[in-house]
Design a protein around this motif. Sequence first.
Motif, PDB file in Angstrom:
ATOM      1  N   ASP A  45      -8.742  -6.309 -12.700  1.00  0.00           N
ATOM      2  CA  ASP A  45      -9.695  -5.485 -11.956  1.00  0.00           C
ATOM      3  C   ASP A  45      -9.249  -5.235 -10.521  1.00  0.00           C
ATOM      4  OD1 ASP A  45     -11.334  -5.431 -14.127  1.00  0.00           O
ATOM      5  OD2 ASP A  45     -12.460  -7.217 -13.516  1.00  0.00           O
ATOM      6  N   HIS A  46      -8.237  -5.962 -10.125  1.00  0.00           N
ATOM      7  CA  HIS A  46      -7.830  -5.899  -8.728  1.00  0.00           C
ATOM      8  C   HIS A  46      -6.916  -4.698  -8.480  1.00  0.00           C
ATOM      9  CE1 HIS A  46      -5.415  -7.771  -5.231  1.00  0.00           C
ATOM     10  NE2 HIS A  46      -6.341  -6.957  -4.784  1.00  0.00           N
ATOM     11  N   HIS A  47      -7.371  -3.828  -7.603  1.00  0.00           N
ATOM     12  CA  HIS A  47      -6.571  -2.662  -7.223  1.00  0.00           C
ATOM     13  C   HIS A  47      -5.573  -3.121  -6.162  1.00  0.00           C
ATOM     14  CE1 HIS A  47      -6.658   1.886  -6.024  1.00  0.00           C
ATOM     15  NE2 HIS A  47      -5.529   1.507  -6.547  1.00  0.00           N
ATOM     16  N   ALA A  48      -4.372  -3.468  -6.586  1.00  0.00           N
ATOM     17  CA  ALA A  48      -3.435  -4.141  -5.682  1.00  0.00           C
ATOM     18  C   ALA A  48      -2.766  -3.199  -4.704  1.00  0.00           C
ATOM     19  CB  ALA A  48      -2.372  -4.886  -6.494  1.00  0.00           C
ATOM     20  N   VAL A  49      -2.391  -2.013  -5.185  1.00  0.00           N
ATOM     21  CA  VAL A  49      -1.710  -1.054  -4.321  1.00  0.00           C
ATOM     22  C   VAL A  49      -2.290   0.331  -4.601  1.00  0.00           C
ATOM     23  CG1 VAL A  49       0.493  -0.007  -3.685  1.00  0.00           C
ATOM     24  CG2 VAL A  49       0.429  -2.407  -4.372  1.00  0.00           C
ATOM     25  N   ALA A  50      -2.567   1.081  -3.524  1.00  0.00           N
ATOM     26  CA  ALA A  50      -3.214   2.378  -3.714  1.00  0.00           C
ATOM     27  C   ALA A  50      -2.336   3.518  -3.193  1.00  0.00           C
ATOM     28  CB  ALA A  50      -4.565   2.411  -2.999  1.00  0.00           C
ATOM     29  N   ASP A  51      -2.203   4.532  -4.006  1.00  0.00           N
ATOM     30  CA  ASP A  51      -1.694   5.848  -3.599  1.00  0.00           C
ATOM     31  C   ASP A  51      -0.427   5.822  -2.752  1.00  0.00           C
ATOM     32  OD1 ASP A  51      -3.930   7.039  -4.848  1.00  0.00           O
ATOM     33  OD2 ASP A  51      -5.138   6.503  -3.092  1.00  0.00           O
ATOM     34  N   VAL A  52       0.622   5.273  -3.308  1.00  0.00           N
ATOM     35  CA  VAL A  52       1.885   5.262  -2.572  1.00  0.00           C
ATOM     36  C   VAL A  52       2.657   6.551  -2.861  1.00  0.00           C
ATOM     37  CG1 VAL A  52       4.148   4.163  -2.408  1.00  0.00           C
ATOM     38  CG2 VAL A  52       2.075   2.770  -2.432  1.00  0.00           C
ATOM     39  N   ASN A  53       3.082   7.215  -1.794  1.00  0.00           N
ATOM     40  CA  ASN A  53       3.939   8.393  -1.918  1.00  0.00           C
ATOM     41  C   ASN A  53       5.224   8.099  -1.157  1.00  0.00           C
ATOM     42  OD1 ASN A  53       2.036  10.557  -3.116  1.00  0.00           O
ATOM     43  ND2 ASN A  53       0.874   9.525  -1.510  1.00  0.00           N
ATOM     44  N   LEU A  54       6.323   8.036  -1.861  1.00  0.00           N
ATOM     45  CA  LEU A  54       7.527   7.521  -1.221  1.00  0.00           C
ATOM     46  C   LEU A  54       8.772   8.056  -1.918  1.00  0.00           C
ATOM     47  CD1 LEU A  54       8.616   5.352   0.779  1.00  0.00           C
ATOM     48  CD2 LEU A  54       8.330   3.678  -1.015  1.00  0.00           C
ATOM     49  N   ASP A  55       9.752   8.496  -1.108  1.00  0.00           N
ATOM     50  CA  ASP A  55      11.037   8.902  -1.660  1.00  0.00           C
ATOM     51  C   ASP A  55      12.097   7.908  -1.221  1.00  0.00           C
ATOM     52  OD1 ASP A  55       9.779  11.135  -2.591  1.00  0.00           O
ATOM     53  OD2 ASP A  55      10.387  12.406  -0.910  1.00  0.00           O
ATOM     54  N   ILE A  56      12.898   7.468  -2.178  1.00  0.00           N
ATOM     55  CA  ILE A  56      13.996   6.562  -1.837  1.00  0.00           C
ATOM     56  C   ILE A  56      15.289   7.359  -1.952  1.00  0.00           C
ATOM     57  CG2 ILE A  56      15.205   4.424  -2.420  1.00  0.00           C
ATOM     58  CD1 ILE A  56      12.372   3.833  -1.632  1.00  0.00           C
ATOM     59  N   ALA A 255     -14.577  -2.213   1.357  1.00  0.00           N
ATOM     60  CA  ALA A 255     -15.890  -2.592   1.888  1.00  0.00           C
ATOM     61  C   ALA A 255     -16.845  -3.037   0.785  1.00  0.00           C
ATOM     62  CB  ALA A 255     -16.491  -1.415   2.652  1.00  0.00           C
ATOM     63  N   GLU A 256     -16.746  -2.462  -0.398  1.00  0.00           N
ATOM     64  CA  GLU A 256     -17.677  -2.798  -1.481  1.00  0.00           C
ATOM     65  C   GLU A 256     -17.279  -4.087  -2.208  1.00  0.00           C
ATOM     66  OE1 GLU A 256     -18.038   0.667  -4.042  1.00  0.00           O
ATOM     67  OE2 GLU A 256     -17.938   1.875  -2.214  1.00  0.00           O
ATOM     68  N   THR A 257     -16.018  -4.175  -2.630  1.00  0.00           N
ATOM     69  CA  THR A 257     -15.624  -5.307  -3.463  1.00  0.00           C
ATOM     70  C   THR A 257     -15.088  -6.488  -2.671  1.00  0.00           C
ATOM     71  OG1 THR A 257     -13.389  -4.483  -3.711  1.00  0.00           O
ATOM     72  CG2 THR A 257     -14.992  -3.757  -5.354  1.00  0.00           C
ATOM     73  N   GLY A 258     -14.683  -6.235  -1.432  1.00  0.00           N
ATOM     74  CA  GLY A 258     -14.118  -7.321  -0.633  1.00  0.00           C
ATOM     75  C   GLY A 258     -12.694  -7.651  -1.018  1.00  0.00           C
ATOM     76  N   MET A 259     -12.124  -6.907  -1.972  1.00  0.00           N
ATOM     77  CA  MET A 259     -10.747  -7.173  -2.389  1.00  0.00           C
ATOM     78  C   MET A 259      -9.787  -6.398  -1.516  1.00  0.00           C
ATOM     79  SD  MET A 259     -10.584  -8.097  -6.194  1.00  0.00           S
ATOM     80  CE  MET A 259     -11.581  -7.430  -7.482  1.00  0.00           C
ATOM     81  N   ARG A 260      -8.624  -6.953  -1.350  1.00  0.00           N
ATOM     82  CA  ARG A 260      -7.629  -6.318  -0.493  1.00  0.00           C
ATOM     83  C   ARG A 260      -6.698  -5.429  -1.310  1.00  0.00           C
ATOM     84  NH1 ARG A 260      -8.372  -8.695   4.379  1.00  0.00           N
ATOM     85  NH2 ARG A 260      -6.783  -7.328   5.264  1.00  0.00           N
ATOM     86  N   THR A 261      -6.494  -4.248  -0.777  1.00  0.00           N
ATOM     87  CA  THR A 261      -5.610  -3.299  -1.450  1.00  0.00           C
ATOM     88  C   THR A 261      -4.470  -2.929  -0.517  1.00  0.00           C
ATOM     89  OG1 THR A 261      -7.434  -2.441  -2.735  1.00  0.00           O
ATOM     90  CG2 THR A 261      -5.517  -1.016  -2.523  1.00  0.00           C
ATOM     91  N   GLY A 262      -3.273  -2.957  -1.049  1.00  0.00           N
ATOM     92  CA  GLY A 262      -2.116  -2.625  -0.235  1.00  0.00           C
ATOM     93  C   GLY A 262      -1.882  -1.128  -0.201  1.00  0.00           C
ATOM     94  N   MET A 263      -1.328  -0.638   0.906  1.00  0.00           N
ATOM     95  CA  MET A 263      -1.012   0.792   0.986  1.00  0.00           C
ATOM     96  C   MET A 263       0.174   1.022   1.911  1.00  0.00           C
ATOM     97  SD  MET A 263      -4.318   1.892   3.168  1.00  0.00           S
ATOM     98  CE  MET A 263      -5.375   1.315   1.874  1.00  0.00           C
ATOM     99  N   LEU A 264       0.823   2.136   1.655  1.00  0.00           N
ATOM    100  CA  LEU A 264       1.948   2.521   2.494  1.00  0.00           C
ATOM    101  C   LEU A 264       1.410   3.234   3.723  1.00  0.00           C
ATOM    102  CD1 LEU A 264       5.022   2.983   2.897  1.00  0.00           C
ATOM    103  CD2 LEU A 264       4.739   5.109   1.632  1.00  0.00           C
ATOM    104  N   ILE A 265       1.813   2.761   4.889  1.00  0.00           N
ATOM    105  CA  ILE A 265       1.320   3.379   6.121  1.00  0.00           C
ATOM    106  C   ILE A 265       2.316   4.395   6.650  1.00  0.00           C
ATOM    107  CG2 ILE A 265       0.659   2.915   8.519  1.00  0.00           C
ATOM    108  CD1 ILE A 265      -1.325   1.947   6.374  1.00  0.00           C
ATOM    109  N   GLU A 266       3.573   3.974   6.686  1.00  0.00           N
ATOM    110  CA  GLU A 266       4.543   4.852   7.329  1.00  0.00           C
ATOM    111  C   GLU A 266       5.922   4.620   6.751  1.00  0.00           C
ATOM    112  OE1 GLU A 266       4.307   4.671  11.540  1.00  0.00           O
ATOM    113  OE2 GLU A 266       5.855   6.186  11.850  1.00  0.00           O
ATOM    114  N   PHE A 267       6.664   5.713   6.583  1.00  0.00           N
ATOM    115  CA  PHE A 267       8.016   5.621   6.051  1.00  0.00           C
ATOM    116  C   PHE A 267       8.892   6.544   6.860  1.00  0.00           C
ATOM    117  CE2 PHE A 267      11.109   7.281   2.785  1.00  0.00           C
ATOM    118  CZ  PHE A 267      11.912   6.155   2.806  1.00  0.00           C
ATOM    119  N   ASP A 268       9.961   5.976   7.417  1.00  0.00           N
ATOM    120  CA  ASP A 268      10.806   6.807   8.273  1.00  0.00           C
ATOM    121  C   ASP A 268      12.150   6.128   8.442  1.00  0.00           C
ATOM    122  OD1 ASP A 268      11.583   8.825  10.070  1.00  0.00           O
ATOM    123  OD2 ASP A 268       9.529   8.978  10.799  1.00  0.00           O
ATOM    124  N   ILE A 269      13.046   6.760   9.191  1.00  0.00           N
ATOM    125  CA  ILE A 269      14.312   6.079   9.443  1.00  0.00           C
ATOM    126  C   ILE A 269      14.009   4.832  10.283  1.00  0.00           C
ATOM    127  CG2 ILE A 269      15.841   8.073   9.206  1.00  0.00           C
ATOM    128  CD1 ILE A 269      15.842   8.366  12.196  1.00  0.00           C
TER     129      ILE A 269
END
Lengths: 291, 312
Positions: A45-56, A255-269
Amino acid sequence: MNGANNMSDVNNMTDVSDLNGTANSMNGEQEHIFYARDLNIYYGDHHAVADVNLDIYSKEITAFIGPSGCGKTSVLRCYNRMNDLIPIAKVEGTLEYKGLNLYGSQIDPVEVRRRIGMVFQKPNPFPKSIYENVAYGPKVCGMSRNRSELDDIVERSLKRAALWDEVKGRLKSSAFGLSGGQQQRLCIARAIAVDPDVLLMDEPCSSLDPIATTRIEELMDGLKNDYTIIIVTHNMQQAARISDKTAFFTTEENAETGMRTGMLIEFDIAEKIFSNPNDERTENYVTGRFG
Amino acid sequence: MTTLEVKPSNDLSVDLTGKQSRRRKELFVHIVLAAAGAVSLIISILIIWSLLKEAWTFIFNVEWANVWSIGWFPRRGFYDVKTLIVATFITTGIAMAIATPLGLGAAIYLSEYASKRFRAIVKPILEILAGVPSVVIGFFALSWVAPQIVSRIGGSDGGSLMAAGIGVGILTIPLVASISEDSMRADPDSLREASSGLGARKRHTIFSVIIPASISGLVASFIVATSRAIGETMVVFLAGGAADTAIFTSSAYDGSLTMTAAMASLSSGTDSVVGEGLTFQSLFFVGLILFALTLVLNMIATRFVNKVRERY
């Protein structure tokens, strides 16, 4: 971008700045090898990582940094479908490798892992000889027909991993007789023996002393000519030293579940992330004010 | 050069002698535990001594031509031990031929393939099966295995070494499965991840990494099960197809007596075995051979394990 809830709206805004960042400060001619859009990872049930958009990008080192629990290892383990080994893990969204959907129904995860190798946090050699450790991958992949071919692969891989001179006289002895740093280089040799395209490294130096760490870093710098490397690290100096591009992840509490979700904040050189990041959260983290 | 002067402290508030009563208690616990260990050692020595004492009488007084003759007829003075030894090897061989693949297969499935939930249900059932009294298995072998299985593969529908061997095999499957599963589960997941990460399929991971890494546990399970099969008495006594005498045979389809079955039948007869020449002593002679056999087996196993073990 179709933001359904607030959280993904916030994230989508970051995406836009990301993509802008790509256009501005990154070389537009580079080809990307991985393409992730709206990547979500769940453990039960744990949403561990949300909406990552990333090019390698190909043939360079990409570092994932961020505080504990931010999902950087989870994202890393998507690239070679290592999350499949965890029964409750579920991955949603698009993840492409050279234009192929890695999570498509036709894809065999075993084939994925042959091309996308992995080095783990703790050195995990097999309880076999040094030789057998390196030869294992080529053997199970059916790469080599005969002994001399296998000998060549083992020697080449150990040289590549800067371990050959230290072990050439005792290839038949147990891998457990090696020091931690040597074991980790053996694991790198083992990973490159199957001639992968990409090396995923999950905090490969976290259990090593500074000298062994330096050796691995030098090694990675040499390897990036031939391999695409993604490294997860807790060590910001390490990320700044070795990475060409850096992705910063963090967690936010739902805020609702109190669970922590990871997300990508910034990607750059890497230079930009460590000197002049766009996002305040990145700046706080890299300057040591947070995390 | 200056010398460093150390002044002894005269602080009398420090007392390091400790409480006498506590030290005595420690000594008491030490002695009790040492005694507990000594008891099992003494019992072992007593067993060997009692075996040797009576076996000695047998060895010095028996007509050796009768120890290598036509069969096991102890009340008539024919003590052909090869009848018993061959029958034991046959039943044990059949038992292990059944228990090893089935037990190991079950262990690999439970350890590497089964879901957590399935394992949580099946493992305890397996352990209950291991606790089924051997007399029950013996009846099962005689009343079901013999007519339903042995008679269909060319044997009789009554007791035979084949029926007994299959019965002992069934008895030892859970033993092999349980010990093997424990030893494979003890391998760290990091090994499985390392192997998968190199593009190995599950069967490669199992046969090239997990099994070699847990070989000592697997061999141990095989040895424990073999010892159990050799020493098993009730199943072979009930389903072995011979009451208290046996003509030498090397066919699994015949009825015969294993070492244990011969000992059980001799000592459970209605007429007293004492006083019939060397009949009573022959029991101990057979017991001694049985003891030596399992001892040698265990020694071979220990050597083997030390030789092939992959060290962590």
